[in-house]
Write an enzyme that holds these catalytic residues in place. Structure first.
Site, PDB file in Angstrom:
ATOM      1  N   ASP A 127      -6.534  -6.626  16.877  1.00  0.00           N
ATOM      2  CA  ASP A 127      -4.906  -6.463  16.785  1.00  0.00           C
ATOM      3  C   ASP A 127      -4.901  -6.115  18.302  1.00  0.00           C
ATOM      4  OD1 ASP A 127      -1.980  -6.456  15.554  1.00  0.00           O
ATOM      5  OD2 ASP A 127      -2.907  -4.114  16.311  1.00  0.00           O
ATOM      6  N   GLU A 164      -5.543 -12.653  15.867  1.00  0.00           N
ATOM      7  CA  GLU A 164      -3.627 -13.552  15.099  1.00  0.00           C
ATOM      8  C   GLU A 164      -3.994 -14.079  16.183  1.00  0.00           C
ATOM      9  OE1 GLU A 164      -1.011  -9.664  14.672  1.00  0.00           O
ATOM     10  OE2 GLU A 164      -1.884  -9.187  17.274  1.00  0.00           O
ATOM     11  N   CYS A 168      -0.944  -3.011   2.727  1.00  0.00           N
ATOM     12  CA  CYS A 168      -2.482  -2.072   1.980  1.00  0.00           C
ATOM     13  C   CYS A 168      -3.851  -2.464   2.214  1.00  0.00           C
ATOM     14  CB  CYS A 168      -1.688  -1.047   0.912  1.00  0.00           C
ATOM     15  SG  CYS A 168      -2.765   0.321   0.142  1.00  0.00           S
ATOM     16  N   CYS A 182      -4.985  -0.795  -2.128  1.00  0.00           N
ATOM     17  CA  CYS A 182      -4.103  -1.420  -3.297  1.00  0.00           C
ATOM     18  C   CYS A 182      -3.557  -2.553  -3.267  1.00  0.00           C
ATOM     19  CB  CYS A 182      -3.271  -0.075  -4.117  1.00  0.00           C
ATOM     20  SG  CYS A 182      -1.939  -0.231  -2.819  1.00  0.00           S
ATOM     21  N   CYS A 226       0.918   3.869   2.791  1.00  0.00           N
ATOM     22  CA  CYS A 226       1.295   3.363   1.316  1.00  0.00           C
ATOM     23  C   CYS A 226       2.096   3.681   0.508  1.00  0.00           C
ATOM     24  CB  CYS A 226       0.608   2.678   0.741  1.00  0.00           C
ATOM     25  SG  CYS A 226       0.403   1.767  -0.511  1.00  0.00           S
ATOM     26  N   CYS A 253      -0.353   4.002  -2.640  1.00  0.00           N
ATOM     27  CA  CYS A 253      -1.249   5.050  -2.914  1.00  0.00           C
ATOM     28  C   CYS A 253      -1.108   5.629  -2.469  1.00  0.00           C
ATOM     29  CB  CYS A 253      -2.402   4.134  -2.845  1.00  0.00           C
ATOM     30  SG  CYS A 253      -2.501   3.174  -1.885  1.00  0.00           S
ATOM     31  N   ASP A 262      -2.247   0.105  13.588  1.00  0.00           N
ATOM     32  CA  ASP A 262      -3.370  -0.741  14.115  1.00  0.00           C
ATOM     33  C   ASP A 262      -4.413  -1.350  14.027  1.00  0.00           C
ATOM     34  OD1 ASP A 262      -0.921  -1.035  16.287  1.00  0.00           O
ATOM     35  OD2 ASP A 262      -1.706   0.329  17.634  1.00  0.00           O
TER      36      ASP A 262
END
Length: 440
Positions: free
Chosen positions: A199, A291, A358, A361, A377, A380, A387
């Site tokens: 990233d 990306e 996330c 989950c 999150c 959860c 990042d």
């Protein structure tokens, strides 16, 4: 698979050699401008304005301007004429190569699949002085034979590998350089192993999915010098407006060179840093996921129009400047060819919602991104660096839903490129959450 690689070296020149290089660069600039002017004459003036202003190249017929063969014949006529017989002094192949480069630029501007503009005229002092030899050169140790110039020495900092295809002579702020393009076969096959997601950002330049991040060097010192030189340059004697008869003073020329060298220093520092990082990543990983960013769209101005003016224009301009200073496009291109050279592969993934998903989950909501650096999150309660989560989600998007690691790294650790390339990063004690890393 055939790979092409460029080796750049600085030439050891003197006044005689430099005068020849400047002269040849001027001849090639003249041929570019003369040919481009004839091409524009063959097109309708209204269509030229559409090409340049509205970027409607694909709506103009390519058959309306002379072909490369016709232009090459005209080049021969120019040499025989009394007005342009000075072109005989230049190597013929460099002039022909200039015409080929011009036509390539025109054809690419007519291609609707890219955003390249119609080529412009080259102006002395503003465009880069350069010319290319497709053949006729010779290499012997740290010497290069250039047709109609002779043997020229260069600083050979590394061995040249592969068959030489062409060489380009280019002028920079601190002297003349030679770029030797070679071609070699690569028999290495891609074997997916040790995958990693990457990233890119502004605060943390490059973040890897294994908990490592790299930061771009601080350019504040260089930027301060550039700003100071720009102010000093503006105070020297030079034309202030169009058609101003005021001449450029010698002090203006002197400070102009100083400013160019300051910009070159920043550029070289950035390139050196990105080269070290991409080499380190290509050595340790042969499957890298990044990306698929449209950098041109991301860095668009927020000025807007008169009817619909933009907001936060200065803040967006500052952000665009920081994004462009990171060199994301250069990073991707360097990483791509180094991975191919080492038998690796680069995969680009659409980054939609990667920083809001996330990894535990699968909950997707913008509320998961509590701030620029913190991910938490809502469902959860999983918390980690934003990042790091984005880089991990990029990797999962590319290779599947299965978690490639036994546990997800918690926190980030800054590592130097050389350390990442040659040393094994060991897992730190479990209690140290900020520096926890997985073996890579």
């Amino acid at each position: 698979m055939k790979l092409r690689q460029a080796f750049v070296f600085k030439l050891k020149t003197n006044k005689k050699i430099e005068s020849k290089l400047i002269e040849f660069a001027g001849y090639n600039r003249f041929v570019w401008n003369k040919a481009l002017a004839l091409i524009k004459e063959r097109l309708l003036q209204r269509e030229i304005e559409k090409i340049i202003a509205k970027r409607l190249c694909r709506f103009v017929s390519l058959a309306r301007f002379p072909s490369y063969e016709e232009m090459a014949n005209m080049l021969t006529l120019w040499k025989r004429s009394e007005e342009f017989n000075f072109l005989k002094n230049a190597p013929s192949q460099t002039l022909q190569q200039t015409l080929k480069d011009l036509y390539k630029a025109i054809y690419e501007s007519f291609n609707p699949n890219n955003d390249l503009k119609f080529p412009n005229f080259r102006k002395k002092g503003k465009s880069t002085d350069s010319f290319r030899y497709p053949q006729g050169f010779k290499l012997s140790g740290n010497r290069m034979f250039l047709p109609k110039i002779g043997w020229v020495r260069f600083f050979k900092s590394r061995e040249i590998v592969g068959k030489i295809k062409n060489i380009t002579v280019k002028r920079k702020a601190d002297g003349w350089y030679i770029s030797i393009v070679t071609e070699q076969k690569s028999d290495k096959k891609h074997i997916p192993n040790n995958p990693v997601g990457i990233d890119v950002g502004v605060r943390k330049s490059i973040t890897l999915s294994n908990g490592v991040f790299f930061s771009l060097p601080n350019f504040d010192k260089h930027i301060s010098r550039i700003i100071k030189l720009e102010r000093q340059l503006d105070g020297k004697q030079h034309p202030r407006y169009k058609n101003d008869p005021t001449a450029f003073s010698n002090n203006y020329r002197k400070y102009q060179k100083r400013l160019a060298k300051a910009h070159l220093k920043v550029k070289n520092t950035r390139y050196d840093f990105l080269h070290k990082i991409t080499t380190a990543i290509a050595k340790r990983h042969n499957l890298v996921v990044v990306e698929d960013l449209k950098i041109k769209n991301i860095t668009k101005s927020a000025k807007g129009t008169i009817e619909n003016p933009g907001r936060n224009v200065r803040a967006k301009a500052a952000l665009n400047k920081k994004i462009l200073s990171q060199g994301w496009g250069i990073f991707y291109s360097l990483l791509a060819y180094k991975l191919v050279k080492n038998g690796g592969k680069l995969i680009k993934v659409v980054p939609h919602y990667t920083s809001q998903t996330c990894p535990i989950c699968g909950c997707i909501t913008r509320n998961n991104r509590k701030s620029q650096a913190v991910f938490k999150c809502e469902r959860c309660g999983y918390e980690n660096n934003a990042d790091l989560v984005a880089s991990f989600n990029l990797l999962v998007k590319a290779i599947g839903k299965e978690n490639p690691f036994k546990t997800l790294p918690q926190g980030l650790r800054e590592v130097k490129p050389v350390e990442y390339a040659w040393h094994t990063l060991k897992q730190e004690p479990a209690g140290n959450r900020k520096g926890l890393l997985l073996p890579v």
